[in-house]
Design a protein around this motif. Structure first.
Motif, short mmCIF file in Angstrom:
data_model
loop_
_atom_site.label_atom_id
_atom_site.label_comp_id
_atom_site.label_asym_id
_atom_site.label_seq_id
_atom_site.Cartn_x
_atom_site.Cartn_y
_atom_site.Cartn_z
N THR A 68 0.82 -1.21 0.00
CA THR A 68 0.00 0.00 0.00
C THR A 68 0.85 1.26 0.00
O THR A 68 0.43 2.29 -0.51
N VAL A 69 2.04 1.20 0.55
CA VAL A 69 2.93 2.36 0.58
C VAL A 69 3.33 2.76 -0.84
O VAL A 69 3.56 3.94 -1.12
N ASN A 70 3.38 1.81 -1.75
CA ASN A 70 3.82 2.09 -3.12
C ASN A 70 2.69 2.48 -4.06
O ASN A 70 2.93 2.71 -5.25
N TRP A 71 1.46 2.57 -3.58
CA TRP A 71 0.35 2.95 -4.45
C TRP A 71 0.47 4.41 -4.84
O TRP A 71 1.08 5.22 -4.15
N ILE A 72 -0.17 4.77 -5.95
CA ILE A 72 -0.21 6.14 -6.44
C ILE A 72 -1.65 6.64 -6.32
O ILE A 72 -2.59 5.94 -6.68
N TRP A 73 -1.80 7.88 -5.83
CA TRP A 73 -3.12 8.44 -5.52
C TRP A 73 -3.34 9.75 -6.24
O TRP A 73 -2.40 10.43 -6.61
N ARG A 74 -4.59 10.13 -6.33
CA ARG A 74 -5.01 11.42 -6.86
C ARG A 74 -6.11 11.95 -5.92
O ARG A 74 -7.10 11.25 -5.69
N ILE A 75 -5.90 13.14 -5.37
CA ILE A 75 -6.95 13.75 -4.54
C ILE A 75 -7.96 14.39 -5.48
O ILE A 75 -7.60 15.19 -6.35
N LEU A 76 -9.21 14.01 -5.31
CA LEU A 76 -10.27 14.50 -6.19
C LEU A 76 -10.72 15.89 -5.75
O LEU A 76 -10.78 16.17 -4.55
N PRO A 77 -11.06 16.75 -6.70
CA PRO A 77 -11.52 18.09 -6.34
C PRO A 77 -12.84 18.05 -5.59
O PRO A 77 -13.66 17.16 -5.80
N SER A 78 -13.03 19.04 -4.73
CA SER A 78 -14.31 19.20 -4.03
C SER A 78 -15.13 20.22 -4.82
O SER A 78 -14.88 21.42 -4.75
N TYR A 79 -16.08 19.73 -5.60
CA TYR A 79 -16.87 20.61 -6.46
C TYR A 79 -17.94 21.34 -5.67
O TYR A 79 -18.48 20.82 -4.70
N VAL A 80 -18.22 22.58 -6.12
CA VAL A 80 -19.27 23.40 -5.52
C VAL A 80 -20.23 23.82 -6.62
O VAL A 80 -19.94 23.68 -7.81
N SER A 81 -21.36 24.37 -6.23
CA SER A 81 -22.34 24.83 -7.20
C SER A 81 -21.89 26.15 -7.83
O SER A 81 -20.99 26.83 -7.34
N PHE A 82 -22.55 26.52 -8.92
CA PHE A 82 -22.28 27.79 -9.59
C PHE A 82 -22.49 28.95 -8.62
O PHE A 82 -21.68 29.88 -8.55
N GLU A 83 -23.56 28.88 -7.84
CA GLU A 83 -23.86 29.95 -6.88
C GLU A 83 -22.75 30.09 -5.84
O GLU A 83 -22.34 31.21 -5.50
N GLU A 84 -22.25 28.97 -5.33
CA GLU A 84 -21.15 29.03 -4.35
C GLU A 84 -19.88 29.61 -4.98
O GLU A 84 -19.17 30.39 -4.35
#
Length: 135
Positions: A68-84
């Motif tokens: 597991t230490v050798n895995w590669i990750w991507r942090i996904l964006p936290s999407y907001v609404s158009f109004e926010e």
């Protein structure tokens, strides 16, 4: 697209409520691979396996083994609404509009830039994926 991270970097950068996805290219033993490929950080600081929508697996924390230490990750964006996103712009924050499966990212730093972008359609504005960037 967000940058690729090692397991340690992902653990250091992941904020409470954010999702990280293990990169498909990572060598994951088939017996270990369950239905989850996402993790999230919960308020007590633990990192738990979850679904793509953030539903947490209560009994499955991310356990660090040699593989597991050798895995590669991507942090996904936290999407907001158009109004926010528009409220954040009014407050002087930078926002990003993600289009075409995150291949095309448009950055807005000030409110007036919305009026000057000819490549952004109304569909993009109202149905696009928006993120508010940290200072």
């Amino acid at each position: 697209m967000s940058e690729l991270l090692t397991t340690g970097e992902m653990i250091d950068r992941l904020k409470v409520g954010q999702l990280a996805e293990v990169e498909k290219k990572a060598q994951i033993p088939k017996d270990y691979w369950r239905s989850y490929k996402h993790v999230t950080k919960i308020p007590n600081g633990d990192i738990k396996w979850c679904t793509e929508t953030g539903t947490i697996s209560p009994s499955e924390p991310l356990i660090l083994y040699g593989h597991t230490v050798n895995w590669i990750w991507r942090i996904l964006p936290s999407y907001v609404s158009f109004e926010e996103a528009m409220q954040a712009l009014k407050e002087g924050k930078m926002v990003k509009l993600h289009r075409n499966n995150n291949l095309d990212v448009t950055v807005f730093r000030k409110w007036y830039r919305l009026e000057t972008r000819e490549d952004v359609t109304f569909d993009d504005l109202f149905n696009g994926k928006w993120t508010i960037e940290e200072d």
